[in-house]
Design an enzyme around this catalytic site. Structure first.
Site, PDB file in Angstrom:
ATOM      1  N   GLU A   1      -4.882  -8.000   5.657  1.00  0.00           N
ATOM      2  CA  GLU A   1      -3.548  -7.438   5.384  1.00  0.00           C
ATOM      3  C   GLU A   1      -2.689  -8.423   4.579  1.00  0.00           C
ATOM      4  OE1 GLU A   1      -3.216  -4.400   5.719  1.00  0.00           O
ATOM      5  OE2 GLU A   1      -4.920  -4.058   7.047  1.00  0.00           O
TER       6      GLU A   1
ATOM      7  N   GLN B   1       0.812  -1.222   0.000  1.00  0.00           N
ATOM      8  CA  GLN B   1       0.000   0.000   0.000  1.00  0.00           C
ATOM      9  C   GLN B   1       0.845   1.271   0.000  1.00  0.00           C
ATOM     10  OE1 GLN B   1      -2.585  -1.607   3.358  1.00  0.00           O
ATOM     11  NE2 GLN B   1      -4.028  -0.301   2.256  1.00  0.00           N
TER      12      GLN B   1
ATOM     13  N   HIS C   1      -3.279  -8.326   0.891  1.00  0.00           N
ATOM     14  CA  HIS C   1      -2.569  -7.253   0.171  1.00  0.00           C
ATOM     15  C   HIS C   1      -1.236  -7.762  -0.389  1.00  0.00           C
ATOM     16  CE1 HIS C   1      -4.930  -3.638   0.665  1.00  0.00           C
ATOM     17  NE2 HIS C   1      -5.052  -3.811   1.972  1.00  0.00           N
TER      18      HIS C   1
ATOM     19  N   LEU D   1      -7.459   1.560   3.539  1.00  0.00           N
ATOM     20  CA  LEU D   1      -6.891   2.872   3.210  1.00  0.00           C
ATOM     21  C   LEU D   1      -6.676   3.024   1.705  1.00  0.00           C
ATOM     22  CD1 LEU D   1      -4.300   3.308   6.101  1.00  0.00           C
ATOM     23  CD2 LEU D   1      -6.514   4.456   5.849  1.00  0.00           C
TER      24      LEU D   1
HETATM   25 ZN    ZN Z   1      -6.440  -2.826   3.116  1.00  0.00          ZN
END
Ligand code: ZN
Length: 184
Positions: A145, A52, A148, A103
């Site tokens: 997470e 991210q 990701h 996010l």
């Molecule tokens: Zn996320």
């Protein structure tokens, strides 16, 4: 420390597989972790994966659920958990649904099914091995997470997209759900 730019849905870095961290002693890794923590706190997030912030390394951070739900501790002051090279294994085929946000998908949320119980293996930033079973919310956050790191965003895990919505519309959606539950 510095605040890093967060990639948003559509950026290819979010669809890429992150690479294992080979040298925990590398000062760049330590600096990356510090910057990820600062970035997550600044963005009022509860979790962040290295993808991210445009770095393809298998590192995730998150705020674990509090042991005592009655504490009125400021969330940002709670200990942030750092997992390096996490590996997950489901301990049941049973899933449960829950709301998630991200996010990288700002101002939105959706209902996502996740495995109820998982086995987690990872390293802390100092190289201590973590080997534990997680369930409920804690298992959900870690599954989100870790996804990701494999290029998966939560909308890709949703069974139906009818609960994908803007945060600001969520109270309206909840109110209409409650109306639907009233006996007729
Ligand atoms: Zn996320």
């Amino acid at each position: 420390m510095s605040i890093l730019k967060i990639a948003r849905m559509g950026h290819p870095v979010l669809r890429a597989r992150a690479e294992e961290v080979k040298d925990l002693a590398d000062p760049e890794i330590s600096q990356l972790v510090d910057n990820m923590i600062e970035t997550m706190v600044d963005a009022h997030g509860r979790g962040l994966a290295a993808n991210q912030v445009h770095v393809l390394k298998r590192i995730i951070i998150y705020i674990p659920p509090s042991d005592n739900e009655n504490t009125e501790e400021d969330e940002e002051l709670k200990e942030v958990r750092i997992l390096i090279n996490p590996v997950l294994e489901k301990l049941t085929d049973e899933t449960e649904e829950g709301w998630e946000g991200c996010l990288s998908v700002p101002e939105m949320r959706g209902v996502v099914p996740r495995f109820k119980r998982i086995h987690l293996q990872a390293l802390t930033r100092s190289g201590v091995a973590i080997d534990e079973e997680l369930s409920g919310y804690h298992a959900r956050v870690v599954q989100h997470e870790c996804d990701h790191l494999n290029g998966i965003l939560y909308p890709m895990r949703m069974k139906k997209l009818d609960t994908l919505m803007f945060d600001s519309e969520w109270p309206h959606w909840m109110a209409s759900e409650q109306d639907n539950e009233q006996p007729r």
